[in-house]
Scaffold this motif. Sequence first.
Motif, short mmCIF file in Angstrom:
data_model
loop_
_atom_site.label_atom_id
_atom_site.label_comp_id
_atom_site.label_asym_id
_atom_site.label_seq_id
_atom_site.Cartn_x
_atom_site.Cartn_y
_atom_site.Cartn_z
N LEU A 35 -12.06 13.12 98.57
CA LEU A 35 -12.59 11.82 98.97
C LEU A 35 -14.08 11.72 98.63
O LEU A 35 -14.53 10.72 98.07
N ALA A 36 -14.82 12.76 98.95
CA ALA A 36 -16.27 12.76 98.67
C ALA A 36 -16.53 12.68 97.16
O ALA A 36 -17.41 11.95 96.72
N ILE A 37 -15.75 13.42 96.38
CA ILE A 37 -15.91 13.38 94.92
C ILE A 37 -15.53 12.00 94.39
O ILE A 37 -16.27 11.40 93.60
N GLY A 38 -14.39 11.48 94.82
CA GLY A 38 -13.95 10.16 94.38
C GLY A 38 -14.95 9.07 94.73
O GLY A 38 -15.23 8.18 93.93
N LEU A 39 -15.51 9.14 95.95
CA LEU A 39 -16.52 8.15 96.35
C LEU A 39 -17.81 8.31 95.55
O LEU A 39 -18.47 7.32 95.24
N GLY A 40 -18.19 9.55 95.22
CA GLY A 40 -19.38 9.77 94.40
C GLY A 40 -19.23 9.18 93.01
O GLY A 40 -20.14 8.53 92.49
N ILE A 41 -18.04 9.37 92.42
CA ILE A 41 -17.77 8.78 91.10
C ILE A 41 -17.74 7.26 91.19
O ILE A 41 -18.31 6.55 90.36
N PHE A 42 -17.09 6.75 92.25
CA PHE A 42 -17.05 5.30 92.46
C PHE A 42 -18.45 4.72 92.63
O PHE A 42 -18.78 3.69 92.03
N ALA A 43 -19.29 5.38 93.45
CA ALA A 43 -20.65 4.89 93.69
C ALA A 43 -21.45 4.87 92.39
O ALA A 43 -22.22 3.94 92.13
N TYR A 44 -21.28 5.90 91.55
CA TYR A 44 -21.99 5.91 90.27
C TYR A 44 -21.47 4.79 89.38
O TYR A 44 -22.25 4.10 88.71
N GLY A 45 -20.16 4.58 89.36
CA GLY A 45 -19.58 3.50 88.56
C GLY A 45 -20.10 2.14 89.00
O GLY A 45 -20.41 1.29 88.16
N LEU A 46 -20.20 1.93 90.30
CA LEU A 46 -20.73 0.68 90.82
C LEU A 46 -22.20 0.53 90.43
O LEU A 46 -22.63 -0.55 89.99
N THR A 47 -22.96 1.60 90.57
CA THR A 47 -24.37 1.59 90.16
C THR A 47 -24.49 1.30 88.67
O THR A 47 -25.34 0.51 88.25
N TYR A 48 -23.65 1.94 87.87
CA TYR A 48 -23.66 1.72 86.43
C TYR A 48 -23.41 0.25 86.13
O TYR A 48 -24.10 -0.37 85.33
N PHE A 49 -22.41 -0.33 86.78
CA PHE A 49 -22.08 -1.74 86.56
C PHE A 49 -23.27 -2.63 86.94
O PHE A 49 -23.65 -3.52 86.17
N LEU A 50 -23.88 -2.38 88.09
CA LEU A 50 -25.01 -3.19 88.54
C LEU A 50 -26.23 -3.04 87.63
O LEU A 50 -26.87 -4.03 87.27
N VAL A 51 -26.53 -1.80 87.25
CA VAL A 51 -27.73 -1.55 86.44
C VAL A 51 -27.50 -1.89 84.98
O VAL A 51 -28.27 -2.64 84.37
N HIS A 52 -26.45 -1.35 84.38
CA HIS A 52 -26.23 -1.51 82.94
C HIS A 52 -25.69 -2.89 82.58
O HIS A 52 -26.25 -3.61 81.76
N ASP A 53 -24.58 -3.26 83.20
CA ASP A 53 -23.92 -4.50 82.79
C ASP A 53 -24.60 -5.75 83.34
O ASP A 53 -24.68 -6.77 82.65
N ILE A 54 -25.10 -5.68 84.57
CA ILE A 54 -25.71 -6.88 85.16
C ILE A 54 -27.21 -6.93 84.92
O ILE A 54 -27.73 -7.88 84.37
N PHE A 55 -27.95 -5.88 85.33
CA PHE A 55 -29.41 -5.91 85.20
C PHE A 55 -29.88 -5.86 83.75
O PHE A 55 -30.71 -6.66 83.33
N ILE A 56 -29.36 -4.91 82.97
CA ILE A 56 -29.85 -4.74 81.60
C ILE A 56 -29.22 -5.77 80.65
O ILE A 56 -29.93 -6.48 79.94
N HIS A 57 -27.89 -5.84 80.62
CA HIS A 57 -27.23 -6.71 79.63
C HIS A 57 -26.94 -8.11 80.13
O HIS A 57 -26.46 -8.95 79.35
N GLN A 58 -27.21 -8.39 81.40
CA GLN A 58 -27.07 -9.73 81.97
C GLN A 58 -25.68 -10.33 81.73
O GLN A 58 -25.55 -11.50 81.37
N ARG A 59 -24.64 -9.53 81.97
CA ARG A 59 -23.29 -10.06 81.88
C ARG A 59 -23.05 -11.10 82.98
O ARG A 59 -22.20 -11.97 82.84
#
Length: 149
Positions: A77-101
Amino acid sequence: MWLYILVFILTFFIMEFMAWFTHKYIMHGFLWSLHKDHHRKDHDSWFERNDTFFIFYALVSIGFFLLWQNGILDIGLAIGLGIFAYGLTYFLVHDIFIHQRFKIFRNANNRYAKALRRAHKMHHKHLGKSHGECFGMLIVPWKYYRDAK
């Protein structure tokens, strides 16, 4: 409880290395065919073939949730949540903040935000799979902080 928190945090930070490694050696390597539409907009769709990598890591995260749920891996659960949290951060930072999707987070203008945008812009100046730079997402080389003054 502390072990699970530590595993969550450690997993999140390991994912930054995994993102760098995957981006440099897989996306710009043998799976360039899935990543190149992210560098060259040769399509009219909002979705990119590059989004396949997001789905892959979501499945890995789900796999750890299932290992935990079935009593196979207690820290799953801790590993899965860590991967999920990074994926969410990636989406917010890369796709929304940087590329403005999505058109939000446009006014962030602190030094880190400027350095992050600049490093990513330098990555995208290379349209081919070779001669790239700045393959990570959250950790930005110091030279971009100096330029962001």
